[in-house]
Design a protein around this motif. Structure first.
Motif, PDB file in Angstrom:
ATOM      1  N   LYS A  76      29.369 -17.476  21.216  1.00  0.00           N
ATOM      2  CA  LYS A  76      28.946 -16.200  20.654  1.00  0.00           C
ATOM      3  C   LYS A  76      30.004 -15.122  20.860  1.00  0.00           C
ATOM      4  CE  LYS A  76      25.104 -12.913  20.628  1.00  0.00           C
ATOM      5  NZ  LYS A  76      23.776 -12.574  21.192  1.00  0.00           N
ATOM      6  N   SER A  77      30.555 -15.051  22.049  1.00  0.00           N
ATOM      7  CA  SER A  77      31.565 -14.022  22.342  1.00  0.00           C
ATOM      8  C   SER A  77      32.982 -14.532  22.109  1.00  0.00           C
ATOM      9  CB  SER A  77      31.431 -13.533  23.784  1.00  0.00           C
ATOM     10  OG  SER A  77      31.658 -14.611  24.692  1.00  0.00           O
ATOM     11  N   ARG A  78      33.097 -15.827  21.772  1.00  0.00           N
ATOM     12  CA  ARG A  78      34.410 -16.456  21.520  1.00  0.00           C
ATOM     13  C   ARG A  78      35.342 -16.204  22.713  1.00  0.00           C
ATOM     14  NH1 ARG A  78      33.431 -13.983  16.159  1.00  0.00           N
ATOM     15  NH2 ARG A  78      32.645 -15.628  14.799  1.00  0.00           N
ATOM     16  N   GLY A 158      44.727 -11.464  26.412  1.00  0.00           N
ATOM     17  CA  GLY A 158      45.423 -11.807  27.654  1.00  0.00           C
ATOM     18  C   GLY A 158      44.457 -12.295  28.715  1.00  0.00           C
ATOM     19  N   TYR A 159      45.003 -12.835  29.791  1.00  0.00           N
ATOM     20  CA  TYR A 159      44.212 -13.432  30.860  1.00  0.00           C
ATOM     21  C   TYR A 159      43.570 -12.386  31.767  1.00  0.00           C
ATOM     22  CZ  TYR A 159      46.008 -18.186  30.123  1.00  0.00           C
ATOM     23  OH  TYR A 159      46.313 -19.420  29.611  1.00  0.00           O
ATOM     24  N   THR A 160      42.376 -12.733  32.212  1.00  0.00           N
ATOM     25  CA  THR A 160      41.785 -12.113  33.400  1.00  0.00           C
ATOM     26  C   THR A 160      41.848 -13.165  34.496  1.00  0.00           C
ATOM     27  OG1 THR A 160      40.283 -10.754  32.089  1.00  0.00           O
ATOM     28  CG2 THR A 160      39.723 -11.094  34.402  1.00  0.00           C
ATOM     29  N   LEU A 161      42.569 -12.859  35.589  1.00  0.00           N
ATOM     30  CA  LEU A 161      42.793 -13.834  36.663  1.00  0.00           C
ATOM     31  C   LEU A 161      42.145 -13.359  37.951  1.00  0.00           C
ATOM     32  CD1 LEU A 161      46.583 -14.524  35.997  1.00  0.00           C
ATOM     33  CD2 LEU A 161      44.655 -15.956  35.314  1.00  0.00           C
ATOM     34  N   SER A 162      41.657 -14.317  38.732  1.00  0.00           N
ATOM     35  CA  SER A 162      41.054 -13.981  40.033  1.00  0.00           C
ATOM     36  C   SER A 162      41.083 -15.193  40.936  1.00  0.00           C
ATOM     37  CB  SER A 162      39.610 -13.488  39.841  1.00  0.00           C
ATOM     38  OG  SER A 162      38.806 -14.525  39.285  1.00  0.00           O
ATOM     39  N   PHE A 201      40.216 -18.141  35.683  1.00  0.00           N
ATOM     40  CA  PHE A 201      40.819 -17.448  34.544  1.00  0.00           C
ATOM     41  C   PHE A 201      39.792 -17.284  33.431  1.00  0.00           C
ATOM     42  CE2 PHE A 201      41.360 -21.951  33.711  1.00  0.00           C
ATOM     43  CZ  PHE A 201      41.104 -22.088  32.352  1.00  0.00           C
ATOM     44  N   ALA A 202      40.042 -16.312  32.589  1.00  0.00           N
ATOM     45  CA  ALA A 202      39.207 -16.091  31.408  1.00  0.00           C
ATOM     46  C   ALA A 202      40.031 -15.339  30.377  1.00  0.00           C
ATOM     47  CB  ALA A 202      37.953 -15.311  31.771  1.00  0.00           C
ATOM     48  N   PHE A 203      39.705 -15.546  29.102  1.00  0.00           N
ATOM     49  CA  PHE A 203      40.355 -14.780  28.038  1.00  0.00           C
ATOM     50  C   PHE A 203      39.532 -14.860  26.766  1.00  0.00           C
ATOM     51  CE2 PHE A 203      42.047 -19.053  27.546  1.00  0.00           C
ATOM     52  CZ  PHE A 203      42.075 -19.255  26.161  1.00  0.00           C
ATOM     53  N   ASN A 204      39.722 -13.863  25.913  1.00  0.00           N
ATOM     54  CA  ASN A 204      39.095 -13.840  24.600  1.00  0.00           C
ATOM     55  C   ASN A 204      39.959 -14.643  23.638  1.00  0.00           C
ATOM     56  OD1 ASN A 204      36.920 -12.126  25.361  1.00  0.00           O
ATOM     57  ND2 ASN A 204      38.317 -10.367  25.253  1.00  0.00           N
ATOM     58  N   ILE A 205      39.319 -15.520  22.879  1.00  0.00           N
ATOM     59  CA  ILE A 205      40.050 -16.425  21.989  1.00  0.00           C
ATOM     60  C   ILE A 205      40.495 -15.669  20.740  1.00  0.00           C
ATOM     61  CG2 ILE A 205      39.897 -18.571  20.676  1.00  0.00           C
ATOM     62  CD1 ILE A 205      37.626 -19.401  22.629  1.00  0.00           C
TER      63      ILE A 205
END
Length: 818
Positions: A76-78, A158-162, A201-205
């Motif tokens: 849904k949020s891609r 871009g990446y969200t890193l933690s 990690f996370a990112f919007n496609i």
């Protein structure tokens, strides 16, 4: 004909020339250029990592990086969210204090080097206008550019890193530098030791159609499902450790979008959690088929192993039904891959899935599963040709290199026109939808699909297995692969116009935007011709013209097998091709890969010579006849036509000795000189002269110019008065002492009178100017077409398939009258 008749004098004895020293010292006098100067002085010095033969040395090493990844796709949020554990094996002899990671998704951030260094070409768009007119003309911006800019404004990229930690859970210090990240290790990593780091990690496609990337999603709003459907192609999707090599240490050049990737081999354990009704394909082998596939799908896969044609695992009807699915929940697909340098995957409920086993035989991977995943938009085009093209690729490439080592070879249709990863490739062509609900495809789309599948699946060999550095030397994967995809395409159907011929590179070779093939990827001005076409043409010429197939194929296979699952440089390729073929190729690689010279060899003149006998009673008669054969002057012709008498004709009493004996009259003095010469000949000289006089052969001297600067063999076709033709190849070494102009003596039997000479008649050497390839010169055929001006209505594309299938609705062709 304009052959220049001359005599050739008999020369007795030997002409002695001083030896030329092969010194690396530069030429400072005159304009001589040594096109055959050896490349060893510019190549890296051989060592125990890479030897002088172009082989991995006795102490060759490379790093290994293993990944364990868990990721979830939020449709849904891609958006992708995941975590990974990296195990880094230090096989080098050096101690490492930190690791560099690639963060390719950061390349799309607005403050990245890639984005800030991109230039705008909307000003000065009219190349024919004056500077003043261009200043007044409005700037232009493409709607695609606006779409891209708006998407990047609306979506945080871009990446969200933690949670970047070591194996004990301790946080690690790190520094993000654009699309790279340095992770400082808690203690130095010694040789032959390993370390683990973990991160989230996370990112919007990306929407691929909007941004234009190597991966992303494609949205289908018209599917019978609320919100439509997407195809997700996921690549460069997780933080990856940069390469560390013996020749460059850390490969940490910023990703700018063009120069692709070089990575370490390793083992992957990846779990992807996606919507429950999605079909997923990926690098590697599915570990939990019973959890994600139905019993019927598993049975179909098993049947496909020995099928003659691809078997549907998910049929078109089933995929169409899935498009309107309202199923909720998630499934986790689990894949593992051994000894690969990257991992990519695709996910969608739209996928049709077909498969066919490729019985390769041998010990490496006797059975390979070839598979294709595509939406209904792929239609019959994909059903007929995708999987078959995958298998054809493996058959051809393995013949030139090594057996395909992976269990799967996959072709996926989506928004990416063509991109490759281990075992999986993304390919773009589709069928055309018509208002009546039918689908068709043009010949160009059929050819495009077959060609792009061959090319992208072929990338498994170069660079996924022969692991070259794409970011530094694009030609090492694109060029070598384009050469082989040219072979495979023509072996699929030689009647189609595939390209990859030497003549395809002519316009680029003579252009002012050409740069050397060895230019770094991101600095190349015209990427396609430089990375793909020119090196492919060079290898084609090396195989067909310079070495011949036997020598080339042996050397090329030797290179491929030496560097299978290893990391070669261009110098390893150059050295291997020389060492394994047994031919000095420095001149070839220097000219084609290090310069912007082009091939333009001209034949300037041809002289027809005849051997002087030294016997005045013979030679003087020849000279008299040659004088008589010359055209009579126009002045004399005009006087003769007017029946005008010369003064000597009107006054015959003025005649004297010289009117009876012309300048070709032989005297005893000349006869005695000839006899004296015969007495002075040694027995072997007399024998050689007698034979030459008896054979009375034709001696032709041909003058050639090297206008383009790139030395090449001179391929000649000789045409004779009796209608016969002969081929003659002069090796490139003919230019070694005179790289700008050379002459060649060609001797034929008396009965073989030469009437024409042509250079490169089959267009095998990428010669940019065929007009100077003929002697005598020829009228160059071209076309002129009468036409009526019409307003252009967009790009014309002939859809023969659709027109034929619907011609029942079209009135029968008839003769139209004014």
């Amino acid at each position: 004909m304009t052959f220049y008749p001359q005599s050739i004098a008999l020369v007795l004895g030997l002409l002695c020339l001083p030896l030329v020293s092969a010194s690396p010292i530069e030429q400072t006098k005159g304009d001589f250029q040594d096109k055959f100067r050896q490349l060893e002085e510019s190549h890296p010095t051989p060592n125990d990592y890479r030897n002088a033969a172009g082989e991995p040395g006795k102490d060759y090493w490379q790093q290994q990086v293993d990944y364990k990844i868990r990721v979830e796709l939020d449709e849904k949020s891609r958006r992708l969210e995941g975590e990974e554990t990296i195990t880094y094996h230090n096989n080098s002899p050096y101690t490492l204090k930190y690791l560099w990671l690639q963060l390719e998704q950061n390349r799309f951030k607005s403050d990245s080097i890639a984005e800030r260094s991109s230039s705008f070409s909307g000003l000065g768009h009219n190349k024919t206008a004056t500077a003043k007119a261009q200043d007044k003309a409005p700037a232009k911006i493409n709607l695609n550019t606006l779409r891209r800019q708006q998407f990047m404004d609306d979506v945080e990229l871009g990446y969200t890193l933690s949670a970047i930690t070591d194996s004990r859970g301790n946080e690690l210090h790190y520094v993000i530098n654009g699309a790279q990240m340095r992770v400082d290790l808690p203690e130095p990593l010694q040789p032959d030791d390993s370390t683990k780091i973990s991160l989230k990690f996370a990112f919007n496609i990306l929407e691929e159609d909007a941004v234009g990337a190597r991966s992303g999603y494609e949205h289908f709003p018209d599917d019978k499902r609320k919100g439509g459907n997407d195809i997700f192609l996921l690549a460069q999707w997780f933080p990856r450790v940069s390469s560390y090599s013996d020749y460059e240490a850390w490969h940490n050049k910023e990703f700018l979008g063009r120069g692709e990737f070089t990575l370490e081999f390793g083992n992957y354990d990846v779990e992807m959690t996606v919507p429950a009704d999605h079909i997923v394909t990926a690098t590697g082998v599915l570990q939990n088929p019973k959890k994600v596939l139905t019993k019927t799908q598993r049975q179909r896969l098993n049947k496909a192993k020995n099928a003659k044609r691809p078997v549907f695992v998910v049929s078109a009807d089933e995929a169409l039904k899935n498009e309107s699915s309202t199923q909720s929940g998630q499934k986790t697909w689990h894949f593992k891959a051994k000894n690969v340098r990257d991992f990519a995957w695709a996910s969608s409920r739209k996928f049709i899935w077909d498969a066919k086993g490729y019985q390769q035989g041998g010990d490496t991977m006797p059975e390979v599963m070839a598979m294709s995943f595509y939406p209904k938009e792929g239609g019959e085009l994909w059903e007929k040709y995708s999987t078959e093209s995958v298998i054809h690729t493996m058959e051809v490439y393995s013949r030139f290199t090594f057996d395909y080592p992976y269990p799967n070879a996959i072709s996926v249709n989506g928004p990416v026109g063509g991109m490759e990863y281990p075992m999986i490739s993304f390919n773009g062509p589709r069928t055309i939808w018509h208002d009546d609900g039918s689908r068709s495809y043009t010949l160009s789309e059929k050819q495009f699909l077959i060609g792009v599948v061959i090319h992208e699946v072929g990338h498994n060999y170069f660079p996924m297995i022969v692991n070259s550095d794409e970011r530094q030397w694009a030609w090492m994967d694109e060029g070598l692969n384009s050469f082989l995809d040219g072979v495979a395409s023509k072996e699929w159907d030689p009647d189609l116009a595939w390209g990859r011929e030497p003549s395809d590179i002519i316009e680029y070779m003579k252009s002012n935007v050409q740069v050397p093939i060895m230019t770094q990827s991101d600095s190349v001005l015209k990427y396609g011709p430089n990375a793909y076409t020119k090196p492919a043409a060079a290898l084609n010429i090396l195989r067909e013209v310079v070495l011949g197939r036997e020598l080339f194929d042996f050397a090329f296979q030797e290179y491929s097998r030496r560097w299978e699952n290893k990391r070669p440089t261009p110098y390893d390729f150059f050295r291997t091709m020389e060492e394994a073929s047994g031919v000095d190729l420095d001149w070839f690689f220097r000219g084609w890969f290090y310069t912007t010279d082009h091939v333009d060899i001209a034949i300037d003149k041809v002289y027809k010579l005849r051997l002087d006998t030294k016997n005045p009673d013979i030679d003087f008669d020849r000279l008299r006849q040659e004088e008589a054969d010359k055209p009579t002057s126009l002045f004399i012709q005009q006087n003769q036509q007017a029946n005008m008498k010369s003064w000597v004709d009107l006054n015959p009493d003025l005649a004297d000795f010289h009117d009876e004996n012309d300048r070709f009259t032989v005297t005893n003095k000349e006869r005695n000189k000839y006899q004296k010469m015969l007495v002075g000949l040694k027995p072997w000289e007399q024998k050689a002269l007698d034979r030459a006089l008896a054979e009375d052969k034709n001696y032709y001297v041909m003058n050639f110019s090297n206008i383009g600067g790139l030395v090449m063999p001179i391929l000649l076709e000789l045409s004779f008065a009796d209608g016969s033709k002969e081929s003659l190849t002069l090796p490139a070494e003919i230019w070694r002492r005179s790289p700008k102009a050379v002459s060649k003596l060609v001797v034929t039997d008396k009965s073989k009178q030469l009437v024409a000479v042509e250079i490169d008649p089959s267009w095998e050497t990428a010669d940019v100017d065929i007009e100077n390839n003929h002697y005598p010169r020829q009228i160059i055929p071209s076309r002129i077409e009468a036409y009526k001006s019409e307003k252009r209505k967009g790009k014309h594309r002939r859809d023969v398939m659709h027109d034929i299938n619907t011609e029942v609705k079209e009135p029968e062709a008839k003769e139209y009258k004014k």
